[in-house]
Structure formats: structure tokens, C-alpha cells
Design a protein around this motif. Structure first.
Motif, PDB file in Angstrom:
ATOM      1  N   ASN A 254       0.773  -1.206   0.024  1.00 36.86           N
ATOM      2  CA  ASN A 254       0.031  -0.169   0.033  1.00 36.86           C
ATOM      3  C   ASN A 254       0.772   1.267  -0.147  1.00 36.86           C
ATOM      4  O   ASN A 254       0.540   2.382  -0.660  1.00 36.86           O
ATOM      5  N   GLU A 255       1.973   1.376   0.770  1.00 37.71           N
ATOM      6  CA  GLU A 255       3.065   2.271   0.815  1.00 37.71           C
ATOM      7  C   GLU A 255       3.373   2.684  -0.596  1.00 37.71           C
ATOM      8  O   GLU A 255       3.711   3.854  -1.068  1.00 37.71           O
ATOM      9  N   ARG A 256       3.723   1.344  -1.283  1.00 39.25           N
ATOM     10  CA  ARG A 256       4.212   1.995  -2.541  1.00 39.25           C
ATOM     11  C   ARG A 256       3.352   2.537  -3.611  1.00 39.25           C
ATOM     12  O   ARG A 256       3.757   3.497  -4.140  1.00 39.25           O
ATOM     13  N   ILE A 257       2.137   1.842  -3.628  1.00 38.79           N
ATOM     14  CA  ILE A 257       0.979   2.476  -4.326  1.00 38.79           C
ATOM     15  C   ILE A 257       0.673   3.835  -4.036  1.00 38.79           C
ATOM     16  O   ILE A 257       0.522   4.715  -4.906  1.00 38.79           O
ATOM     17  N   ALA A 258       0.825   4.101  -2.706  1.00 35.72           N
ATOM     18  CA  ALA A 258       0.570   5.510  -2.177  1.00 35.72           C
ATOM     19  C   ALA A 258       1.502   6.614  -2.665  1.00 35.72           C
ATOM     20  O   ALA A 258       1.185   7.617  -3.077  1.00 35.72           O
ATOM     21  N   SER A 259       2.825   6.275  -2.733  1.00 32.85           N
ATOM     22  CA  SER A 259       3.676   6.836  -3.244  1.00 32.85           C
ATOM     23  C   SER A 259       3.403   7.144  -4.721  1.00 32.85           C
ATOM     24  O   SER A 259       3.869   8.327  -5.245  1.00 32.85           O
ATOM     25  N   GLU A 260       3.251   6.186  -5.506  1.00 38.21           N
ATOM     26  CA  GLU A 260       3.016   6.601  -6.842  1.00 38.21           C
ATOM     27  C   GLU A 260       1.853   7.381  -7.198  1.00 38.21           C
ATOM     28  O   GLU A 260       1.925   8.291  -7.954  1.00 38.21           O
ATOM     29  N   LEU A 261       0.755   7.371  -6.157  1.00 45.52           N
ATOM     30  CA  LEU A 261      -0.437   8.128  -6.496  1.00 45.52           C
ATOM     31  C   LEU A 261      -0.089   9.456  -6.110  1.00 45.52           C
ATOM     32  O   LEU A 261      -0.438  10.518  -6.648  1.00 45.52           O
ATOM     33  N   ARG A 262       0.806   9.718  -5.077  1.00 46.99           N
ATOM     34  CA  ARG A 262       1.053  11.133  -4.566  1.00 46.99           C
ATOM     35  C   ARG A 262       2.093  11.821  -5.731  1.00 46.99           C
ATOM     36  O   ARG A 262       1.854  12.953  -5.860  1.00 46.99           O
ATOM     37  N   GLU A 263       2.773  10.923  -6.488  1.00 47.42           N
ATOM     38  CA  GLU A 263       3.508  11.605  -7.623  1.00 47.42           C
ATOM     39  C   GLU A 263       2.819  11.923  -8.761  1.00 47.42           C
ATOM     40  O   GLU A 263       2.851  12.967  -9.274  1.00 47.42           O
ATOM     41  N   ARG A 264       1.661  11.102  -8.966  1.00 46.77           N
ATOM     42  CA  ARG A 264       0.735  11.264 -10.075  1.00 46.77           C
ATOM     43  C   ARG A 264      -0.169  12.627  -9.774  1.00 46.77           C
ATOM     44  O   ARG A 264      -0.168  13.386 -10.478  1.00 46.77           O
ATOM     45  N   PHE A 265      -0.579  12.664  -8.463  1.00 44.72           N
ATOM     46  CA  PHE A 265      -1.015  14.019  -7.912  1.00 44.72           C
ATOM     47  C   PHE A 265      -0.306  15.142  -8.113  1.00 44.72           C
ATOM     48  O   PHE A 265      -0.862  16.355  -8.325  1.00 44.72           O
TER      49      PHE A 265
ATOM     50  N   ASP B 111      -2.054   4.834   3.957  1.00 37.03           N
ATOM     51  CA  ASP B 111      -1.918   6.031   3.251  1.00 37.03           C
ATOM     52  C   ASP B 111      -2.599   5.917   1.644  1.00 37.03           C
ATOM     53  O   ASP B 111      -2.538   4.852   1.280  1.00 37.03           O
ATOM     54  N   LEU B 112      -3.075   7.187   1.309  1.00 33.93           N
ATOM     55  CA  LEU B 112      -3.777   6.952  -0.049  1.00 33.93           C
ATOM     56  C   LEU B 112      -3.323   7.964  -0.997  1.00 33.93           C
ATOM     57  O   LEU B 112      -3.954   8.523  -2.006  1.00 33.93           O
ATOM     58  N   GLY B 113      -1.986   8.411  -0.340  1.00 32.79           N
ATOM     59  CA  GLY B 113      -1.281   9.556  -1.312  1.00 32.79           C
ATOM     60  C   GLY B 113      -1.919  11.068  -1.212  1.00 32.79           C
ATOM     61  O   GLY B 113      -1.752  11.737  -1.973  1.00 32.79           O
ATOM     62  N   GLU B 114      -2.622  10.907  -0.217  1.00 36.23           N
ATOM     63  CA  GLU B 114      -3.194  12.312   0.150  1.00 36.23           C
ATOM     64  C   GLU B 114      -2.315  13.477   0.554  1.00 36.23           C
ATOM     65  O   GLU B 114      -1.175  13.005   1.194  1.00 36.23           O
TER      66      GLU B 114
END
Length: 227
Positions: free
Chosen positions: A16-27, A137-140
Motif C-alpha cells: 500500500n505504501e508503494r502504491i500511495a507513493s505512486e499516487l502522490r507523484e501522480r497528483f 496512506d492513500l497518497g493524500e
């Protein structure tokens, strides 16, 4: 054969942390500010999001979208769409929180629909729960915790983790305070120990009380993130 312990929980959180980090970069690439809205059921998450959207849209010109997390139904997503907000519904089927992979799929749907770069703010209305969502974490950019007056002033004592985690704390349905035995001073004393740095807002989302102060603070956070 030697016994081997597999840390399933740790594996899930690591993924989940890995995915959240990718989402944060995308945002960050699209300049989209993301707010994770936490609370128990019935605190007024949806009404707070709707009232905040009105101010962010009309006063600051932001376009807001919503990702709705529920065990079942699409009742809240329908309300958001009726208010002109792009909305994606996630039904967890019993899971008590949202996870990064779910948000990733919802973001893909938003991007395919209206285009992520056309959205200034995304509200993630998490599943109503005061325990599990804190761990994911959801990348928020910001997590907020909404407590409503009818729930009682003892919630920060019973569920300290979510109040410590939040970047802003909203006390909703403040207009109903005279009808409930809610110790506001005691509530603030507990928060002074748990999370003294997070700003606090007393609001009534349906009546509008305190919403300008909250939305103006949020708009400032959005602008600072852009800068």
C-alpha cells in the motif's frame, strides 16, 4: 520442517505504501490536491464535503471531485453528482477502509472521464471507521477528522490514533451543542495533548456556521502545495 511466520499485514501495508507513493507523484504532476476525509458513520462527511465544495468553487474557482468509499450503495455519490461534482463510487464489500489500489482504480476512472488535470481538489470520503483507515496512506496531501457533537466528547480518548493522525480537526453539528451534554472545553483539553498542532474548526455543515473559516484555511493549504 521448521515453522515459518509470514507477516501478511506487513506485506499488505508495504504494498500500500508503494502504491500511495505512486499516487502522490501522480497528483503532484497534475497539481491535484487530495483530502482524505475520516470519521465514524453519521458524523456529516458528505454534508461537509458538499458545503466545502460550494465555497471552494464559488469563492476560489476550484473544481472538486469526490471518491466515495462505502461498504455498499451509491447514495452519497449520487448526492455529489447532483451538486455538479464528478464522483466515483467504491464499494468495499465489507472492508472497513479504503486502500491505495482502490484509489488508483478510481483515479484512472476520473482521469478517463473528466481528466485529472482538470480537477483541483479530490475529496476521498473514507469508510466510516475510527480505527482501520489510519493505517492506509492513500497518497493524500491532507487527512481530516470529523467528529459530530452527538457522538460525544469522549471519542478522542477512546480512539486517540485517528485524532493524532489528522492534519485538521472538524467538530461538526456545533449548532446542536445545546441539546447534547458535550464538554467542549474537555474535548479541546484532550486534543491539546493528542494533537496540539492541527488546526481545529467548529462547524455546522448544513447551517454554514464556521464553514468559511475552514474552507479558507483549506484553500490556503492548496495554494501552498501548488507553490
Amino acid at each position: 520442517m521448521a515453522e515459518k511466520t509470514v507477516a501478511i499485514g506487513s506485506s499488505i501495508l508495504s504494498r500500500n505504501e508503494r502504491i500511495a507513493s505512486e499516487l502522490r507523484e501522480r497528483f503532484a504532476r497534475t497539481g491535484t490536491y487530495v483530502v482524505n476525509v475520516l470519521s465514524s458513520p453519521g458524523s456529516g462527511k458528505s454534508s461537509t464535503i458538499l458545503a466545502t465544495n460550494e465555497i471552494l468553487r464559488d469563492r476560489f474557482g476550484y473544481r472538486c471531485a469526490v471518491i466515495e468509499g462505502d461498504i455498499a450503495s451509491d447514495v452519497d455519490a449520487i448526492k455529489m453528482k447532483a451538486a455538479g461534482m464528478p464522483a466515483i463510487q467504491i464499494n468495499t464489500g465489507g472492508l472497513c477502509h479504503l486502500e491505495g489500489n482502490m484509489i488508483g482504480q478510481a483515479i484512472d476512472a476520473l482521469d478517463a472521464g473528466v481528466g485529472l488535470d482538470a480537477i483541483d481538489v479530490i475529496f476521498i470520503e473514507n469508510v466510516g471507521n475510527l480505527v482501520c483507515p489510519v493505517d492506509f496512506d492513500l497518497g493524500e496531501n491532507l487527512s481530516i477528522m470529523i467528529l459530530s457533537v452527538p457522538e460525544g466528547d469522549d471519542k478522542p480518548i477512546k480512539y486517540p490514533g485517528i485524532f493524532q493522525h489528522a492534519g485538521a480537526l472538524l467538530l461538526n453539528k456545533i449548532d446542536a451543542a445545546p441539546a447534547f451534554d458535550f464538554d467542549i472545553e474537555g474535548y479541546h483539553r484532550v486534543l491539546d495533548d493528542l494533537n496540539p498542532t492541527a488546526p481545529r474548526f467548529s462547524v455546522s455543515a448544513t447551517k454554514g456556521e464556521g464553514m468559511e473559516a475552514w474552507a479558507t484555511w483549506l484553500a490556503h493549504q492548496i495554494e501552498m502545495a501548488r507553490a
